[in-house]
Design a protein around this motif. Structure first.
Motif, PDB file in Angstrom:
ATOM      1  N   GLU B  23       0.893  -1.372   0.200  1.00  0.00           N
ATOM      2  CA  GLU B  23      -0.016   0.420   0.029  1.00  0.00           C
ATOM      3  C   GLU B  23       0.778   1.572  -0.336  1.00  0.00           C
ATOM      4  OE1 GLU B  23      -4.142  -1.504   1.727  1.00  0.00           O
ATOM      5  OE2 GLU B  23      -2.399  -1.345   3.067  1.00  0.00           O
ATOM      6  N   ASP B  26       1.279   2.179  -3.623  1.00  0.00           N
ATOM      7  CA  ASP B  26       0.577   2.578  -3.823  1.00  0.00           C
ATOM      8  C   ASP B  26       1.195   3.633  -3.705  1.00  0.00           C
ATOM      9  OD1 ASP B  26       0.202  -0.041  -5.030  1.00  0.00           O
ATOM     10  OD2 ASP B  26      -1.671  -0.434  -3.649  1.00  0.00           O
ATOM     11  N   THR B  30       0.830   6.536  -6.255  1.00  0.00           N
ATOM     12  CA  THR B  30      -0.579   7.874  -5.934  1.00  0.00           C
ATOM     13  C   THR B  30       0.183   9.664  -6.370  1.00  0.00           C
ATOM     14  OG1 THR B  30      -1.660   6.377  -4.842  1.00  0.00           O
ATOM     15  CG2 THR B  30      -2.631   8.618  -5.000  1.00  0.00           C
ATOM     16  N   GLU B  44      -7.709  12.940   0.254  1.00  0.00           N
ATOM     17  CA  GLU B  44      -8.567  12.701  -0.424  1.00  0.00           C
ATOM     18  C   GLU B  44      -8.380  10.836  -1.200  1.00  0.00           C
ATOM     19  OE1 GLU B  44     -11.804  12.971   0.383  1.00  0.00           O
ATOM     20  OE2 GLU B  44     -11.855  10.571  -1.405  1.00  0.00           O
ATOM     21  N   SER B  45      -6.552  11.565  -1.750  1.00  0.00           N
ATOM     22  CA  SER B  45      -6.942  10.280  -2.632  1.00  0.00           C
ATOM     23  C   SER B  45      -5.749   9.128  -1.916  1.00  0.00           C
ATOM     24  CB  SER B  45      -5.790  10.425  -4.328  1.00  0.00           C
ATOM     25  OG  SER B  45      -4.944  11.888  -3.859  1.00  0.00           O
ATOM     26  N   GLN B  48      -7.601   7.404   0.124  1.00  0.00           N
ATOM     27  CA  GLN B  48      -8.643   5.865  -0.631  1.00  0.00           C
ATOM     28  C   GLN B  48      -7.533   5.129  -0.407  1.00  0.00           C
ATOM     29  OE1 GLN B  48     -10.530   7.136  -4.076  1.00  0.00           O
ATOM     30  NE2 GLN B  48     -11.533   8.703  -2.877  1.00  0.00           N
ATOM     31  N   VAL B  49      -6.383   5.574  -0.710  1.00  0.00           N
ATOM     32  CA  VAL B  49      -5.297   4.380  -1.170  1.00  0.00           C
ATOM     33  C   VAL B  49      -4.603   3.540   0.128  1.00  0.00           C
ATOM     34  CG1 VAL B  49      -2.206   3.635  -2.004  1.00  0.00           C
ATOM     35  CG2 VAL B  49      -4.624   4.980  -3.304  1.00  0.00           C
ATOM     36  N   ALA B  51      -6.305   4.182   3.473  1.00  0.00           N
ATOM     37  CA  ALA B  51      -7.546   3.797   4.580  1.00  0.00           C
ATOM     38  C   ALA B  51      -8.082   3.075   4.129  1.00  0.00           C
ATOM     39  CB  ALA B  51      -7.440   5.236   5.312  1.00  0.00           C
ATOM     40  N   LYS B  52      -8.413   2.235   4.511  1.00  0.00           N
ATOM     41  CA  LYS B  52      -9.042   0.955   3.932  1.00  0.00           C
ATOM     42  C   LYS B  52     -10.942   0.506   5.036  1.00  0.00           C
ATOM     43  CE  LYS B  52      -6.583   0.546   0.297  1.00  0.00           C
ATOM     44  NZ  LYS B  52      -6.011  -0.709  -0.224  1.00  0.00           N
ATOM     45  N   SER B  53     -11.331   1.169   6.196  1.00  0.00           N
ATOM     46  CA  SER B  53     -12.382   1.284   6.261  1.00  0.00           C
ATOM     47  C   SER B  53     -12.849   2.536   7.004  1.00  0.00           C
ATOM     48  CB  SER B  53     -11.846  -0.022   7.712  1.00  0.00           C
ATOM     49  OG  SER B  53     -11.347   1.066   8.449  1.00  0.00           O
ATOM     50  N   LYS B  57     -10.474   5.532   7.955  1.00  0.00           N
ATOM     51  CA  LYS B  57     -10.560   6.968   6.850  1.00  0.00           C
ATOM     52  C   LYS B  57     -10.438   8.115   7.859  1.00  0.00           C
ATOM     53  CE  LYS B  57     -12.291   5.910   2.927  1.00  0.00           C
ATOM     54  NZ  LYS B  57     -10.713   5.504   2.232  1.00  0.00           N
TER      55      LYS B  57
END
Lengths: 316, 454
Positions: B23, B26, B30, B44-45, B48-49, B51-53, B57
């Protein structure tokens, strides 16, 4: 690379996506457009979570429309397996062909002396029945085969089993899948993949790691008004404001199921049909069953309808 | 740029957002696409890359704001060497400052002094931030390290030269420089504090969680109740995940050849209708009895909470509570939330003096018909019967029918059989007696029960 100019480029691209989605009737905020942009820029799948009815599935449809690519949809359910998601051999066709070719086989074998020689002859043809001709593509394989790339929607991934989730990993990471008899099938053009989840169970970390994670909450009042405006354009602005304000209030109450965007739209359509000029408690009460789907909820909210309606009518 | 990002990932991990190496790669990709200059877009982006819950977030947003305040975005771009911001030149000048500070320090009017008298707070901040980066302040873990890092940063900034200058200067300048030095130190302290907060945001709750898992249930203090409830809930959730999966596995299997042939006789032996071997699912029944009398009152809260969580895992649980009279609380559990159910149970049945004889007699009367070879009876209590009849005969009757009887005692083993504790006698009618003193014990024991019961 120049950092600020790359920011400008991506900002412009995101604005373009937002406008493009709006043109298909899907109004969204920055975060959704950013996710769609990143999905294409990084070639990564997007995992969409959020309460039911906020437009998770709709986003995939709108994106497909916007990009002009075909939408391929895979609905997940308990017990979904590879045969239904990926591919299946056309057994019937295979069987038919063997029957038809039986005599041909006799001809081929003619002149071969001994078992070994016959086997060698057969080996020359053994892959005939296991090639793409006899493959029945299911959604996932179809998405990889599509020439100009597709939008693949894997809907309600949380309903599928954990095994299926693990099976998806290869596809989501490299956009390829292995078929034992043929080998690895790689995507001709990376599809844009959306996965949606209602969070009925926790999605595995391995899957989350491979995805961009987008959480769509209920829209705020301004955005919801824009959505209603685009979906039910005939409705008067004042009524629209009242509807949205009422629904927003409703979402703050403890309910079994809070009304989603789709229900707001339905309600707006209903009120349009009834030629409502303004919300009043009686009207709200009679149409409440469109917003709330549980009798308990409707009964619990009954006492508060008058106050909420007054607040909604007074909203500016 | 990579340094900034890896430090950010570290800060995220410190505030309990799980970020894998993949990640963070990633994230780098990004940033390549998005760039650093649009802050809202970057936030924001990256969210999204990385934090996955929804929880993640929230933590991400907090951490992002804190981190990119501490590490001003302008500073990052200058570190990259290609900046289009208007005040780039001044930032660049300060950038090179720390390296030269030492050399110039011997002359009067050191670089640091001139930087400080320059009275541009932003410049000073950037210099401090760069020195902090050089000092490796991102490695800070404990608040006791504050002083060390402050000293190190000050040294890199060339405070030594400044000190010399102060001692050599005339009085008026001395006062001025002294005041400026105090300002500088305050600046550095602030910087270190921020970093400490950033990288250690979560070590304290982690430590607390770790300690509370081992604390005896009876010794948990009131202020920790809420936290403990979270822990128990976590534990129950983990057990649910573990065991709901097991039930599913039981539905799969291999082809049962014998059954298949038998069933397909009517089709001339053509395998039409396949029969699959099934693992037999043992539907366990659990009868849980919880002592809520005064002597175990403190532990009882958690035992009840746990009992409540167990009812969510295993479908057939009958729950009872008693102090001197036994009462079924299954319905109460099903009807209301954990919090309400527990306080209601404690209020209705708790705080009395224990009478095991009566309670076990009641239990026999109420459940004996329901007890069979699939039933696990789980008793939570201290076995102190106020010198009354402990009711071993009743328990024995249940034991004869049940699959097993387990007794979990919140007291340590050394206290058993002392005073009015009747554990030896009661234990003789149980399959297993264990001391269950902390959340950790509870988890271990229940996991064992589940493994054999489900």
């Amino acid at each position: 690379m120049n950092p600020s100019s790359s920011s400008e480029i991506s900002r412009a691209a995101i604005d373009a996506i937002q406008a493009g989605l709006a043109a298909t009737g899907y109004i969204c905020g920055d975060s959704i457009a950013t996710a769609v942009y990143l999905a294409q820029a990084l070639e990564k799948p997007v995992l969409i979570e959020g309460p039911p009815g906020v437009g998770k599935t709709e986003l995939a449809k709108a994106t497909a429309d916007h990009l002009g690519k075909p939408l391929i949809r895979l609905q997940c359910y308990e017990g979904l397996d590879e045969a239904k998601a990926l591919y299946e051999w056309k057994y019937g066709k295979q069987l038919l062909y063997t029957q038809v070719l039986k005599e041909k086989l006799g001809d081929l074998m003619e002149g071969a002396s001994g078992l070994q020689a016959s086997m060698d002859r057969l080996h020359e043809f053994d892959d005939t029945f296991f090639n793409e001709e006899f493959l029945e593509p299911r959604p996932l394989l179809k998405a990889l085969w599509t020439e100009q790339g597709a939008v693949l929607l894997i809907d309600e991934i949380d309903k599928s089993d954990q095994e299926f989730e693990a099976f998806l990993l290869e596809l989501l990471q490299d956009y390829q899948i292995s078929i034992p008899e043929i080998g690895t099938v790689k995507a001709k053009h990376s599809p844009v993949v959306f996965l949606t989840s209602n969070n009925t169970r926790e999605i595995g970390d391995a899957l989350k790691r491979r995805c961009i994670h987008l959480y769509i909450p209920f829209p705020d009042s301004r955005l919801e008004q824009q959505i209603i405006e685009s979906r039910v354009p005939e409705l008067e602005a004042s009524v629209r404001l009242q509807i949205v304000s009422f629904v927003q209030q409703l979402r703050t109450v403890d309910l079994k199921k809070v009304p989603a965007v789709s229900e707001t739209i339905d309600w707006a359509r209903t009120l349009l049909l009834l030629h409502a000029q303004e919300l009043d408690p009686q009207l709200v009460r009679t149409t409440m069953n469109i917003l709330l789907k549980f009798q308990d909820d409707i009964e619990n909210i009954d006492a508060e309808i008058v106050g909420m309606t007054r607040a909604a009518v007074g909203a500016r | 740029m990579t340094q900034v990002l890896t430090n950010f990932v570290r800060a995220l991990r410190a505030s309990n957002v799980r970020v894998s190496t993949a990640e963070s790669i990633d994230a780098a990709a990004t940033v390549d696409v998005i760039g650093f200059s649009d802050r809202g877009l970057l936030k924001e982006s990256l969210s999204q890359v990385l934090a996955k819950s929804p929880d993640d977030k929230e933590r991400f947003a907090e951490c992002f704001d804190r981190y990119f305040f501490a590490d001003d975005l302008r500073g990052i771009d200058t570190a990259d060497g290609d900046d289009l911001e208007p005040d780039a030149p001044s930032a660049d000048a300060s950038n090179s400052e720390p390296q030269h500070a030492g050399e110039q320090g011997t002359e009067p009017g050191s670089a640091l002094a001139s930087l400080m008298t320059g009275a541009n707070r932003a410049e000073l901040q950037i210099a401090v931030a760069n020195a902090a980066r050089e000092a490796g302040v991102a490695d800070i873990r404990l608040f006791t390290q504050r002083g060390m890092y402050m000293r190190r940063i000050l040294e890199i900034l060339g405070v030594e030269a400044l000190e010399n200058e102060i001692s050599n200067a005339d009085e008026a300048r001395q006062a001025l420089l002294g005041a400026l030095r105090a300002q500088l130190i305050a600046e550095v302290r602030e910087q270190v504090e921020r970093q400490l907060l950033l990288y250690t945001a979560n070590t304290w709750p982690d430590l607390r969680e770790e300690i509370l898992q081992k604390v005896p249930l009876s010794a948990v203090e009131v202020r920790d109740f809420k936290f403990m409830q979270g822990l128990v809930h976590k534990l129950a959730k983990r057990l649910v995940a573990l065991h709901s999966r097991k039930r599913k596995v039981a539905r799969r299997g291999h082809l049962d050849v014998r059954q298949t042939i038998r069933r397909n006789i009517e089709y001339d032996g053509l395998m039409f209708d396949t029969v699959w071997k099934r693992k037999k699912i043992d539907r366990p029944k659990v009868i849980a009895v919880c002592d809520v009398s005064g002597s175990v009152a403190n532990a009882a809260r958690f035992l009840l909470l746990f009992l409540y969580s167990v009812t969510e895992v295993i479908p057939k649980v009958r729950a009872f509570a008693f102090s001197n009279q036994l009462a079924e609380i299954t319905d109460l559990f099903q009807a209301s939330s954990a919090q309400d159910a527990i306080s209601a149970a404690l209020h209705k049945h708790g705080w009395g003096s224990t009478d095991y004889g009566r309670a076990l007699a009641d239990l026999e009367k109420m459940v004996l018909d329901d007890v069979d070879h699939r039933t696990t009876v789980l008793i939570l209590g201290d076995g102190r019967s106020n010198y009354g009849d402990p009711g071993v005969t009743h328990l024995r009757k249940i034991h004869e029918r049940a699959r097993r009887v387990l007794w979990l005692n919140p007291e340590p083993r050394a206290f058993w059989n002392s005073g009015d504790s009747e554990m030896r006698r009661l234990g003789s009618a149980c399959d297993r007696v264990d001391s269950c003193r902390s959340i950790q014990d509870l988890e271990r024991l229940v996991s064992e029960i589940m493994r054999t019961a489900v």
